[in-house]
Every structure is written in structure tokens, then in C-alpha cells.
Design a protein around this motif. Structure first.
Motif, PDB file in Angstrom:
ATOM      1  N   ASN A   1       0.842  -1.185   0.000  1.00 43.76           N
ATOM      2  CA  ASN A   1       0.000   0.000   0.000  1.00 43.76           C
ATOM      3  C   ASN A   1       0.882   1.242   0.000  1.00 43.76           C
ATOM      4  O   ASN A   1       2.076   1.176   0.329  1.00 43.76           O
ATOM      5  CB  ASN A   1      -0.895   0.018   1.247  1.00 43.76           C
ATOM      6  CG  ASN A   1      -1.810  -1.180   1.308  1.00 43.76           C
ATOM      7  OD1 ASN A   1      -2.786  -1.265   0.571  1.00 43.76           O
ATOM      8  ND2 ASN A   1      -1.502  -2.126   2.186  1.00 43.76           N
ATOM      9  N   TYR A   2       0.296   2.376  -0.351  1.00 39.74           N
ATOM     10  CA  TYR A   2       1.042   3.638  -0.334  1.00 39.74           C
ATOM     11  C   TYR A   2       1.651   3.877   1.038  1.00 39.74           C
ATOM     12  O   TYR A   2       2.773   4.357   1.162  1.00 39.74           O
ATOM     13  CB  TYR A   2       0.108   4.791  -0.725  1.00 39.74           C
ATOM     14  CG  TYR A   2       0.768   6.147  -0.717  1.00 39.74           C
ATOM     15  CD1 TYR A   2       1.707   6.488  -1.681  1.00 39.74           C
ATOM     16  CD2 TYR A   2       0.441   7.090   0.258  1.00 39.74           C
ATOM     17  CE1 TYR A   2       2.323   7.740  -1.665  1.00 39.74           C
ATOM     18  CE2 TYR A   2       1.049   8.330   0.274  1.00 39.74           C
ATOM     19  CZ  TYR A   2       1.982   8.658  -0.688  1.00 39.74           C
ATOM     20  OH  TYR A   2       2.589   9.886  -0.676  1.00 39.74           O
TER      21      TYR A   2
ATOM     22  N   ALA B   1      -6.544  -1.864   1.541  1.00 34.06           N
ATOM     23  CA  ALA B   1      -7.255  -1.134   0.486  1.00 34.06           C
ATOM     24  C   ALA B   1      -8.719  -1.545   0.380  1.00 34.06           C
ATOM     25  O   ALA B   1      -9.618  -0.699   0.301  1.00 34.06           O
ATOM     26  CB  ALA B   1      -6.557  -1.345  -0.861  1.00 34.06           C
TER      27      ALA B   1
ATOM     28  N   THR C   1     -10.691  -0.505   3.517  1.00 32.11           N
ATOM     29  CA  THR C   1     -10.843   0.949   3.528  1.00 32.11           C
ATOM     30  C   THR C   1     -11.971   1.378   2.593  1.00 32.11           C
ATOM     31  O   THR C   1     -12.805   2.220   2.944  1.00 32.11           O
ATOM     32  CB  THR C   1      -9.535   1.632   3.117  1.00 32.11           C
ATOM     33  OG1 THR C   1      -8.507   1.289   4.058  1.00 32.11           O
ATOM     34  CG2 THR C   1      -9.678   3.142   3.075  1.00 32.11           C
TER      35      THR C   1
ATOM     36  N   THR D   1     -14.683   7.937  -7.816  1.00 28.04           N
ATOM     37  CA  THR D   1     -13.381   7.435  -7.375  1.00 28.04           C
ATOM     38  C   THR D   1     -12.271   8.208  -8.065  1.00 28.04           C
ATOM     39  O   THR D   1     -12.466   8.779  -9.139  1.00 28.04           O
ATOM     40  CB  THR D   1     -13.223   5.939  -7.679  1.00 28.04           C
ATOM     41  OG1 THR D   1     -13.205   5.734  -9.101  1.00 28.04           O
ATOM     42  CG2 THR D   1     -14.365   5.133  -7.077  1.00 28.04           C
TER      43      THR D   1
ATOM     44  N   VAL E   1      -7.499   1.230  -3.263  1.00 22.29           N
ATOM     45  CA  VAL E   1      -8.760   1.643  -2.646  1.00 22.29           C
ATOM     46  C   VAL E   1      -9.772   2.029  -3.722  1.00 22.29           C
ATOM     47  O   VAL E   1     -10.941   1.631  -3.681  1.00 22.29           O
ATOM     48  CB  VAL E   1      -8.539   2.820  -1.671  1.00 22.29           C
ATOM     49  CG1 VAL E   1      -9.874   3.300  -1.124  1.00 22.29           C
ATOM     50  CG2 VAL E   1      -7.628   2.416  -0.536  1.00 22.29           C
ATOM     51  N   SER E   2      -9.328   2.783  -4.706  1.00 26.88           N
ATOM     52  CA  SER E   2     -10.239   3.264  -5.749  1.00 26.88           C
ATOM     53  C   SER E   2     -10.785   2.126  -6.595  1.00 26.88           C
ATOM     54  O   SER E   2     -11.983   2.099  -6.914  1.00 26.88           O
ATOM     55  CB  SER E   2      -9.516   4.281  -6.636  1.00 26.88           C
ATOM     56  OG  SER E   2      -9.155   5.423  -5.885  1.00 26.88           O
TER      57      SER E   2
ATOM     58  N   GLU F   1     -11.907   9.934  -1.605  1.00 26.41           N
ATOM     59  CA  GLU F   1     -10.920  11.004  -1.711  1.00 26.41           C
ATOM     60  C   GLU F   1      -9.529  10.500  -1.332  1.00 26.41           C
ATOM     61  O   GLU F   1      -9.201  10.354  -0.155  1.00 26.41           O
ATOM     62  CB  GLU F   1     -11.343  12.179  -0.812  1.00 26.41           C
ATOM     63  CG  GLU F   1     -10.365  13.318  -0.702  1.00 26.41           C
ATOM     64  CD  GLU F   1      -9.937  13.875  -2.035  1.00 26.41           C
ATOM     65  OE1 GLU F   1      -8.778  13.647  -2.411  1.00 26.41           O
ATOM     66  OE2 GLU F   1     -10.761  14.538  -2.713  1.00 26.41           O
ATOM     67  N   VAL F   2      -8.713  10.197  -2.344  1.00 29.96           N
ATOM     68  CA  VAL F   2      -7.368   9.679  -2.095  1.00 29.96           C
ATOM     69  C   VAL F   2      -6.290  10.713  -2.376  1.00 29.96           C
ATOM     70  O   VAL F   2      -5.140  10.550  -1.969  1.00 29.96           O
ATOM     71  CB  VAL F   2      -7.088   8.403  -2.922  1.00 29.96           C
ATOM     72  CG1 VAL F   2      -8.094   7.316  -2.600  1.00 29.96           C
ATOM     73  CG2 VAL F   2      -7.080   8.697  -4.416  1.00 29.96           C
TER      74      VAL F   2
ATOM     75  N   ILE G   1      -9.210   9.282   2.370  1.00 30.97           N
ATOM     76  CA  ILE G   1      -8.447   8.049   2.529  1.00 30.97           C
ATOM     77  C   ILE G   1      -6.958   8.338   2.660  1.00 30.97           C
ATOM     78  O   ILE G   1      -6.238   7.687   3.403  1.00 30.97           O
ATOM     79  CB  ILE G   1      -8.678   7.113   1.318  1.00 30.97           C
ATOM     80  CG1 ILE G   1     -10.165   6.932   1.036  1.00 30.97           C
ATOM     81  CG2 ILE G   1      -7.974   5.800   1.511  1.00 30.97           C
ATOM     82  CD1 ILE G   1     -10.970   6.389   2.170  1.00 30.97           C
ATOM     83  N   GLY G   2      -6.469   9.316   1.881  1.00 32.10           N
ATOM     84  CA  GLY G   2      -5.038   9.569   1.879  1.00 32.10           C
ATOM     85  C   GLY G   2      -4.714  10.902   1.249  1.00 32.10           C
ATOM     86  O   GLY G   2      -5.582  11.759   1.067  1.00 32.10           O
TER      87      GLY G   2
END
Length: 349
Positions: free
Chosen positions: A46-47, A150, A153, A174, A180-181, A244-245, A267-268
């Protein structure tokens, strides 16, 4: 006989990916009464995993921690008090090991795998039985390894607020093609929702449509993509959910897209930080809920897994798969944004 050593990665310092260190014979601690020893077959990144060794993670972490929150594997052995699992069971790790249900609290937020406690980037790991869930029966190891962060979330974003939970006919927006998206696209389509996605790549736009996006907006060609997305909704009322990433650099457009009483789930912040960003008053002027969230609980995970099985949902896994010894290269590949969907590391067959 249960193994006594494991190959594993640790994070030593905050000097970027050079802080990732590989140990071929790390000791496996003796199992406690409630512990489950898991032979890990696959891990996904993940990021968050990328920014921890760079010293940019906002939550707690311990030096020398085994990285990785996401993993799928087989139960190898169990402690004397374990009742939820038996040897041979296929399991997936829970991101926050102490978040079993309800809201996060100060104690459970400090149990994040791969940050506060040892994670999954290893051959064998011991986990409290409460921090594992049964693996969905329709998935393979690589697919199952993508669920912990992901997927959960995305599920929490769409269903975590019961009064605003996603329903058929809603529209979901998205951003991009990260884990996640792409999970949000699949979950929303399975629920009978309309999906509007954004990306900057024509190739990725086609893949988003393949996996269920009804409309795809190129945000580089159309910087006012939020207003465009609102125009695509029935009656131009706006979208019910924004995943919202991007963070501060994309929030202004998310607010343009949201409907009255819609939910923007933060989310990030993969878009970085901008000097100009909306204020809290924009929540009032747009009459919406802006919500920050950190993954989800074990009860939500189990609900999500039932939906994955019932709808035969298969996570989107990048075509390139790394092995455990080349995990650092996997970090670099993902940092360069060469992946689509989830990037996985194969640990065992």
C-alpha cells in the motif's frame, strides 16, 4: 515440527527504501496461548508501506518493525487457547490488530501491522487469533493478500456510516487506479450504483471501464473534473460518495462533485500538499459530510468477505509480481506508479 526461523524484511531508520533490510534467518518467537502461526503465501503493498521507510507516515511506527499490513496464508500452528482457527485454515491479516468492532480508540489505533507491530513481509508470522479472518473461498493467495487495507478501507468508506451507507442507484466518484479506488469501483457496481472514475491515462481509463466504471474523466485534460462529474449524475444533483485519495490537491474538486448530504471519505494524500485548499466552511456551503477514516474493523472485514464471495468479486492484481527477496524492487516499482490495482509479492506457493 513448526519452523524456528523465517526470512523477513525490517525497516531500519528513515532513509528511504535503503532502510529496508533483509534477514534470511530471523528467529520466530514462541507462540503464546492466543497466538496463531501463519505461513504467509502472499503480501500486497500500500502507499502507506512506501512512506513509512521515508519517515512520512503520520501514525506510530517502531524502528526495526517488519513492514506490510496485508497478507494471506495458511495456519501452521496454534496456541493452547486458540478457538477461532485450526492448522490448515486459510487466513488474511487484519490491519489494526485490535480493531474488532465499532469505532477506533487510542489503543486499537496503535496496533497497525507493519508500523506499530510486526507485519507480513516475511515467511512466517505469529498473530493474535483476534487479528485474523478466514480467507474468502473464491480467491487465490495473491487476490486475498490485497484485502487487509485497500479493500477494507473502500468498504468502510461506502458502508461505515450506517445512515449514509451506499444503496442501489447512488453515484460514487473514485480517484485514480490505486487499490482503494479500484475496490470501490467493484463494490459500488456490485451494489447497483453508478460509478464515475478519474484517471490521467487512456489505457487505465479502458481498464476502469472493464471493471465497472460507467464514466471515466481524464483529470489532466479536464482539471474541473468535479463539476463535470456532478453534471453526469441524475438531475445533476451530485455524487453520494467521493473516495478522496488525493488529499488537499483534489479536495476542491471533490466538493464540487458532492451532492447535498453526500459523504467525502478522506483516505489519503497521494496528491501531496497544496498551499491553497478548501476550509472547513466549505463543508457547510456544500452541506456535506467530510470524514477521515483508517481502514476498518474485523466485523466490517467479515461483512466484506461475505459480499466478495456472494458476488464473486476478484481483486485487481497488477500483472507484475515480485518474490520476497526482491521486495525493495517492488517498493520502487510502486513508487514510480507503474502498477494498476494492487501490487503483490509472492512469498510461497
Amino acid at each position: 515440527m513448526a519452523p524456528t526461523t523465517t526470512q523477513q524484511w525490517t525497516i531500519e531508520g528513515k532513509n528511504g527504501f535503503e532502510s529496508l533490510k533483509f534477514n534470511e534467518k530471523a528467529p520466530i518467537p514462541k507462540l503464546g496461548d492466543r497466538d496463531v502461526l501463519v505461513k504467509i503465501h502472499a503480501v500486497s503493498l500500500n502507499y502507506r508501506d512506501l512512506i513509512i521507510p521515508k519517515g512520512k507516515y503520520a501514525f506510530g511506527m517502531n524502528d526495526g518493525v517488519v513492514p506490510g499490513s496485508d497478507g494471506a496464508g495458511t495456519v501452521e500452528a496454534v496456541g493452547s487457547g486458540v478457538t477461532r482457527f485450526k492448522p490448515g485454515d486459510k487466513v488474511v491479516t487484519l490491519f489494526n490488530q485490535g480493531h474488532l468492532g465499532g469505532s477506533l480508540d487510542g489503543q486499537s489505533v496503535a496496533t497497525g501491522l507493519g508500523g506499530a507491530v510486526d507485519g507480513t513481509l516475511r515467511e512466517y508470522g505469529a498473530f493474535d487469533e483476534q487479528g485474523l479472518v478466514h480467507m474468502p473461498s473464491n480467491l487465490n493467495w495473491l487476490e486475498a493478500s490485497t484485502l487487509s487495507c485497500a479493500a477494507l478501507t473502500a468498504w468502510n468508506a461506502l458502508y461505515g456510516l450506517e445512515s449514509r451507507a451506499l444503496k442501489p442507484g447512488d453515484t460514487v466518484l473514485t480517484q485514480g487506479t490505486g487499490g482503494v479506488s479500484t475496490f470501490a469501483v467493484q463494490f459500488a457496481k456490485a451494489a447497483g450504483a453508478q460509478v464515475i472514475a478519474t484517471t490521467s491515462s487512456e489505457k487505465k481509463a479502458e481498464l476502469l471501464k472493464k471493471y465497472g466504471a460507467d464514466h471515466v474523466i481524464n483529470y489532466k485534460e479536464n482539471p474541473n473534473w468535479g463539476e463535470h462529474a456532478k453534471g453526469l449524475t441524475p438531475g445533476q444533483a451530485g455524487v453520494a460518495h467521493v473516495i478522496e485519495v488525493g488529499g488537499p490537491t483534489t479536495m476542491a474538486q471533490s466538493l464540487k462533485a458532492i451532492k447535498i448530504d453526500g459523504v467525502i471519505s478522506i483516505i489519503g494524500f497521494v496528491g501531496g500538499f497544496g498551499k491553497e485548499q478548501p476550509s472547513f466552511l466549505d463543508c457547510l456551503t456544500n452541506i456535506c459530510t467530510v470524514r477521515g477514516l483508517l481502514v476498518g474493523s474485523r466485523l466490517q472485514f467479515e461483512d466484506m468477505n461475505r459480499a466478495i464471495e456472494a458476488n464473486d468479486i476478484h481483486p485487481i492484481v497488477d500483472e507484475k509480481v515480485f518474490d520476497l527477496a526482491h521486495a525493495r524492487e517492488a517498493y520502487e516499482y510502486m513508487w514510480d506508479q507503474k502498477h494498476f490495482g494492487k501490487l503483490c509479492i509472492k512469498v510461497a506457493d
